[in-house]
Scaffold this active site. Structure first.
Site, PDB file in Angstrom:
ATOM      1  N   SER A   6      51.786  30.503  47.624  1.00 31.41           N
ATOM      2  CA  SER A   6      52.366  29.189  47.358  1.00 31.41           C
ATOM      3  C   SER A   6      52.626  29.009  45.862  1.00 31.41           C
ATOM      4  CB  SER A   6      51.413  28.084  47.826  1.00 31.41           C
ATOM      5  OG  SER A   6      51.150  28.214  49.193  1.00 31.41           O
TER       6      SER A   6
HETATM    7  N1  SAH Z   1      47.389  29.978  50.437  1.00 28.67           N
HETATM    8  C1  SAH Z   1      47.965  31.299  50.581  1.00 28.67           C
HETATM    9  C2  SAH Z   1      49.195  31.160  51.459  1.00 28.67           C
HETATM   10  C3  SAH Z   1      49.722  32.429  51.975  1.00 28.67           C
HETATM   11  S1  SAH Z   1      51.152  32.195  53.035  1.00 28.67           S
HETATM   12  C4  SAH Z   1      48.331  31.807  49.204  1.00 28.67           C
HETATM   13  O1  SAH Z   1      48.771  30.980  48.409  1.00 28.67           O
HETATM   14  O2  SAH Z   1      48.174  32.985  48.943  1.00 28.67           O
HETATM   15  C5  SAH Z   1      50.417  31.767  54.567  1.00 28.67           C
HETATM   16  C6  SAH Z   1      49.456  32.770  55.110  1.00 28.67           C
HETATM   17  O3  SAH Z   1      49.079  32.354  56.410  1.00 28.67           O
HETATM   18  C7  SAH Z   1      50.019  34.172  55.255  1.00 28.67           C
HETATM   19  O4  SAH Z   1      49.197  35.065  54.556  1.00 28.67           O
HETATM   20  C8  SAH Z   1      49.983  34.433  56.756  1.00 28.67           C
HETATM   21  O5  SAH Z   1      49.721  35.787  57.062  1.00 28.67           O
HETATM   22  C9  SAH Z   1      48.880  33.500  57.199  1.00 28.67           C
HETATM   23  N2  SAH Z   1      48.906  33.076  58.604  1.00 28.67           N
HETATM   24  C10 SAH Z   1      49.953  32.659  59.345  1.00 28.67           C
HETATM   25  N3  SAH Z   1      49.561  32.357  60.606  1.00 28.67           N
HETATM   26  C11 SAH Z   1      48.217  32.594  60.647  1.00 28.67           C
HETATM   27  C12 SAH Z   1      47.225  32.470  61.674  1.00 28.67           C
HETATM   28  N4  SAH Z   1      47.530  32.069  62.927  1.00 28.67           N
HETATM   29  N5  SAH Z   1      45.952  32.789  61.370  1.00 28.67           N
HETATM   30  C13 SAH Z   1      45.609  33.222  60.120  1.00 28.67           C
HETATM   31  N6  SAH Z   1      46.502  33.365  59.122  1.00 28.67           N
HETATM   32  C14 SAH Z   1      47.788  33.047  59.379  1.00 28.67           C
END
Ligand code: SAH
Length: 229
Positions: free
Chosen positions: A65
């Site tokens: 993000s």
């Molecule tokens: N806060 C993190 C956001 C990463 S993007 C950062 O800033 O690094 C969102 C993340 O959610 C991704 O890594 C994706 O793999 C994960 N994600 C999506 N659906 C998910 C689920 N059902 N369970 C666990 N993780 C999930």
């Protein structure tokens, strides 16, 4: 001879935090301190610009993000990230926010990341090891697990703070259940058009929901659907 600062003292992570304060996104001293302490540059894959206010690809159809979203979520959750409290970071991706949570809740608290891409769990663990949250990871007060975050992480529930880093079509019931009375969840909800929702569990167990702002996150979905793109 007096020297106020030299070139090498100009730290870019600090510059990013200064900008977030200048633009009024960070107003909390504590959040500024934590974002200064956890270097975002350690969490963004090589060759990208970690201090620019933009999301960046991290592989697997996911992104880290933007700094202003991390700051916004930390501020919305600040009261629920006091020393000794428990925080759950769903879709922990790079591990950046999980690392920030661990600093805020301290050694007597817990910061739990849940991420469904095993490679990202390894990546985030390596990032955290290089960061100022290496000690909590070693102690076990910070932990990142492979799992479907829509189920939360019941082992350490209930949580004072839940952050969801991916957009859910609707708020998953297990996450509401794993919120402590007095606890707060910040979660993007929607498909193409999404709202960042602030979900408070009142002391009587009832739920209050408000919309903070419009956002654009990757979906909270199954691993298969995410990898298909
Ligand atoms: N806060 C993190 C956001 C990463 S993007 C950062 O800033 O690094 C969102 C993340 O959610 C991704 O890594 C994706 O793999 C994960 N994600 C999506 N659906 C998910 C689920 N059902 N369970 C666990 N993780 C999930």
């Amino acid at each position: 001879m007096e020297q106020f600062w030299s070139g090498s003292a100009i730290n870019e992570n600090k510059g990013m935090v200064d900008n977030l304060q200048r633009y009024g996104i960070i107003t909390s001293r504590k959040v500024a301190e934590v974002m200064e302490t956890i270097d975002r540059g350690l969490f963004v894959p090589g060759g990208r610009q970690p201090y620019v206010d933009s999301p960046m690809p991290i592989g697997y159809n996911a992104t880290i993000s933007a700094p202003h979203m991390h700051a916004t979520c930390l501020q919305l959750l600040e009261k629920n990230l006091q020393p000794g409290m428990r925080a759950l970071d769903v879709g922990s991706g790079t591990g950046y926010l999980t690392a920030c949570f661990a600093l805020m809740v301290g050694p007597g608290g817990r910061a739990i990341g849940v991420e469904h891409i095993p490679e990202l769990v390894s990546f985030s663990t390596e990032n955290i090891q290089k960061s100022a949250s290496a000690q909590p990871l070693k102690d076990g007060s910070l932990c990142v697990h492979v799992g479907d975050g829509r189920q939360g992480w019941p082992e350490f529930a209930p949580y004072d703070a839940i952050h969801v880093g991916a957009a859910a079509p609707e708020i998953p019931q297990p996450l509401i259940e794993q919120l402590k009375p007095g606890g707060r969840m910040v979660i993007p909800v929607g498909n193409i058009f999404q709202d960042l929702k602030v979900v408070d569990k009142n002391s009587d167990g009832s739920i209050s929901i408000r919309t903070e702002t419009s956002v654009r996150y990757v979906p909270l979905t199954s691993r298969e659907a995410q990898l298909r793109g």
